[in-house]
Design a protein around this motif. Structure first.
Motif, short mmCIF file in Angstrom:
data_model
loop_
_atom_site.label_atom_id
_atom_site.label_comp_id
_atom_site.label_asym_id
_atom_site.label_seq_id
_atom_site.Cartn_x
_atom_site.Cartn_y
_atom_site.Cartn_z
N LEU A 28 23.72 54.63 -38.64
CA LEU A 28 23.86 55.68 -39.65
C LEU A 28 22.65 56.60 -39.62
O LEU A 28 22.78 57.83 -39.61
CB LEU A 28 24.03 55.05 -41.03
CG LEU A 28 24.05 56.02 -42.23
CD1 LEU A 28 25.19 57.01 -42.11
CD2 LEU A 28 24.14 55.25 -43.54
N ILE A 29 21.46 56.02 -39.60
CA ILE A 29 20.23 56.82 -39.57
C ILE A 29 20.17 57.64 -38.28
O ILE A 29 19.85 58.84 -38.31
CB ILE A 29 19.00 55.89 -39.66
CG1 ILE A 29 18.98 55.19 -41.01
CG2 ILE A 29 17.71 56.69 -39.46
CD1 ILE A 29 18.02 54.03 -41.06
N GLY A 30 20.48 57.00 -37.15
CA GLY A 30 20.45 57.71 -35.88
C GLY A 30 21.42 58.88 -35.85
O GLY A 30 21.12 59.94 -35.30
N ALA A 31 22.60 58.69 -36.44
CA ALA A 31 23.60 59.76 -36.46
C ALA A 31 23.12 60.95 -37.28
O ALA A 31 23.30 62.11 -36.89
CB ALA A 31 24.92 59.22 -37.01
N ILE A 32 22.49 60.68 -38.43
CA ILE A 32 22.03 61.76 -39.31
C ILE A 32 20.88 62.52 -38.67
O ILE A 32 20.93 63.75 -38.50
CB ILE A 32 21.60 61.19 -40.68
CG1 ILE A 32 22.82 60.64 -41.44
CG2 ILE A 32 20.93 62.28 -41.51
CD1 ILE A 32 22.47 59.91 -42.72
N ILE A 33 19.82 61.78 -38.30
CA ILE A 33 18.63 62.43 -37.75
C ILE A 33 18.93 63.04 -36.38
O ILE A 33 18.49 64.16 -36.07
CB ILE A 33 17.47 61.43 -37.67
CG1 ILE A 33 17.12 60.92 -39.07
CG2 ILE A 33 16.24 62.07 -37.01
CD1 ILE A 33 16.01 59.88 -39.09
N GLY A 34 19.69 62.32 -35.54
CA GLY A 34 19.99 62.82 -34.21
C GLY A 34 20.79 64.11 -34.22
O GLY A 34 20.52 65.02 -33.44
N SER A 35 21.77 64.20 -35.11
CA SER A 35 22.59 65.41 -35.17
C SER A 35 21.78 66.62 -35.63
O SER A 35 22.01 67.74 -35.18
CB SER A 35 23.79 65.20 -36.10
OG SER A 35 23.36 64.94 -37.43
N ILE A 36 20.80 66.39 -36.53
CA ILE A 36 19.94 67.48 -36.99
C ILE A 36 18.99 67.91 -35.87
O ILE A 36 18.82 69.09 -35.59
CB ILE A 36 19.15 67.06 -38.24
CG1 ILE A 36 20.10 66.80 -39.42
CG2 ILE A 36 18.13 68.13 -38.62
CD1 ILE A 36 19.42 66.23 -40.64
N TYR A 37 18.36 66.92 -35.22
CA TYR A 37 17.38 67.22 -34.17
C TYR A 37 18.04 67.94 -32.99
O TYR A 37 17.46 68.88 -32.42
CB TYR A 37 16.74 65.91 -33.69
CG TYR A 37 15.71 66.10 -32.60
CD1 TYR A 37 14.43 66.58 -32.91
CD2 TYR A 37 16.02 65.84 -31.27
CE1 TYR A 37 13.49 66.78 -31.92
CE2 TYR A 37 15.07 66.03 -30.27
CZ TYR A 37 13.81 66.50 -30.59
OH TYR A 37 12.88 66.69 -29.61
N ALA A 38 19.24 67.52 -32.63
CA ALA A 38 19.93 68.13 -31.49
C ALA A 38 20.49 69.51 -31.81
O ALA A 38 20.94 70.23 -30.92
CB ALA A 38 21.05 67.20 -31.01
N GLY A 39 20.49 69.87 -33.09
CA GLY A 39 21.03 71.16 -33.48
C GLY A 39 22.54 71.18 -33.62
O GLY A 39 23.15 72.25 -33.73
N TRP A 40 23.15 69.99 -33.65
CA TRP A 40 24.60 69.92 -33.79
C TRP A 40 25.04 70.15 -35.23
O TRP A 40 26.19 70.54 -35.47
CB TRP A 40 25.10 68.55 -33.33
CG TRP A 40 24.84 68.26 -31.89
CD1 TRP A 40 24.62 69.19 -30.90
CD2 TRP A 40 24.74 66.99 -31.27
NE1 TRP A 40 24.39 68.57 -29.70
CE2 TRP A 40 24.47 67.21 -29.89
CE3 TRP A 40 24.86 65.68 -31.72
CZ2 TRP A 40 24.31 66.17 -28.99
CZ3 TRP A 40 24.71 64.64 -30.81
CH2 TRP A 40 24.43 64.89 -29.48
N ALA A 41 24.16 69.88 -36.18
CA ALA A 41 24.55 69.98 -37.59
C ALA A 41 23.36 70.42 -38.43
O ALA A 41 22.21 70.11 -38.10
CB ALA A 41 25.07 68.63 -38.10
#
Length: 430
Positions: free
Chosen positions: A228-241
């Protein structure tokens, strides 16, 4: 009467109203309205309607209720207990035992909730009974939970950073990323201190070894939340969301976790929704009141006057940071965290460019000051959260947090010397 005296007077009214027991939003809004009347009379109040719409019609602020709901769902469904239970097995071999679990658990839950109060209450409610039962040092137990809870506003998602970003029009996504490395470093510093204290003896009882079956059970408890944490932070960092989009996706993911792994019932779901409305109503009312206050000092030209005055003092960077340190340390003992941000940022933010200070870096520094305020007596909110869920004295909670205060001061000094510690990760974003 000069602008400076008027500003001091309005801030004095705020403190008096706060000390008299008035709710924080009203204690902020009343001086703002009075200040407007002092400047231009009833005509000045006509702009409040535009301020109301312009300030609260914000896509950025919609992330707050989503992150709060995510934390409430996990707390009401009992998943915070599973996080703690799994981590207790994983870190049991580290010096400090369950005290290390307090810090790691708070860091992990902070990356879900974005709220220091929710983090301290969730992990503290699970941990304190076990720590007392197993005869851990009471002061260190309470202090580790109160201080660990402050990680909730440094590690992303952070409600305090969302509010700072909305006031300064700074990228919330970059603010989130700026808090990652300092948040991890602070977590490791807390853990290192506990490990050193554990070596002295007398604070941690002996623990039994953990077998392979327990390890697998622990991973089953922790891995879903890591995803859950990886999905939230990863999507922000990658610029997907954007942070708001990541919050909505995380909220749905958390809801599914609560249904599958937790004990989410219709009753607990309604309780989570009800509590979310209460918390967000309070937070957004404070933000709205602060915008009125910011509008008042803007109409009077106070921001420009304060900027000119500070620049005219010809303070060095060190002297400027020392002045901010004194200001926020004093405020932290008198005003709650969100109040600190919304009252001071409209005044201090215009000065930053004069000193060549990066607003993203300053956002991390500001959050660190707010963290200190949350464990500073007499009204540090995390102190009262921990006090409310155990049978010890408030003085024990306060004394237990003092070493963690010192550690946070050390990190502030490090961030001042090495700003890239906060700025490197945002600079790598797409």
């Amino acid at each position: 009467m000069t602008l400076a005296l008027q500003l001091i007077g309005s801030f004095g009214i705020f403190l008096v109203l706060l000390a008299a027991g008035m709710a924080v939003p009203f204690a902020i809004a009343v001086p703002g309205v009075i200040y407007l009347l002092m400047q231009n009379g009833l005509v000045a109040l006509k702009g409040i309607g535009l301020v109301t719409w312009g300030s609260m019609n914000s896509f950025t602020l919609t992330a707050i209720p989503l992150f709060v709901l995510m934390a409430e769902l996990m707390q009401r469904s009992g998943l915070s207990f599973r996080i703690y239970r799994g981590l207790a097995k994983i870190v049991s071999r580290l010096p400090g035992g369950l005290l290390q679990t307090n810090i790691v658990g708070c860091a992990l839950f902070a990356s879900i909730s974005g709220s220091s109060v929710a983090t301290a209450a969730s992990i503290g409610g699970v941990a304190l009974p076990q720590l007392v039962q197993r005869q851990y040092d009471r002061r260190l137990s309470a202090g580790s939970l109160a201080a660990g809870g402050t990680l909730g506003i440094l590690l992303p998602p952070s409600i305090a950073m969302i509010i700072y970003g909305s006031f300064t029009e700074t990228s919330v996504a970059k603010l989130f990323m700026a808090g990652v490395i300092p948040g991890v470093v602070l977590t490791l510093m807390f853990m290192a201190y506990i490990a050193v204290r554990a070596q002295w003896g007398g604070v941690v009882p002996r623990h039994h070894a953990v077998n392979a079956e327990s390890w697998l059970s622990a991973l089953a408890d922790v891995v879903p939340f890591a995803l859950l944490i990886g999905a939230i932070i990863g999507s922000i960092y990658a610029g997907w969301a954007t942070p708001t989009e990541a919050a909505s996706g995380g909220c749905l993911f958390a809801f599914l976790l609560c249904l599958i792994w937790g004990d989410l019932t219709w009753t607990s779901f309604k309780e989570a929704m009800h509590r979310t409305v209460q918390i967000c109503g309070n937070l957004l009312f404070i933000i709205y009141a602060a915008y009125i206050y910011a509008y008042a000092i803007g109409v009077a030209g106070v921001g420009e006057s304060v900027t000119a005055w500070l620049v005219g003092l010809h303070l060095s960077h060190f002297e400027f940071f020392a002045a901010l340190f004194v200001l926020y340390t004093v405020l932290g003992c008198l005003v709650e965290s969100i109040g600190m941000i919304v009252i001071t940022v409209p005044l201090i933010y215009p000065v930053l460019s004069s000193y060549g200070i990066d607003p993203i870096w300053f956002g991390v520094i500001l959050v660190m000051y707010v963290e200190l305020g949350q464990i500073s007596p007499p009204i540090g909110i995390n102190l009262f959260v921990i006090q409310s869920i155990w049978d010890g004295e408030l003085s024990d909670v306060v004394m237990g947090t003092i070493p963690f205060h010192i550690i946070m001061f050390v990190l502030l000094f490090i961030l001042t010397l090495f700003p890239q510690l906060a700025l490197w990760l945002p600079s790598q974003m797409q």
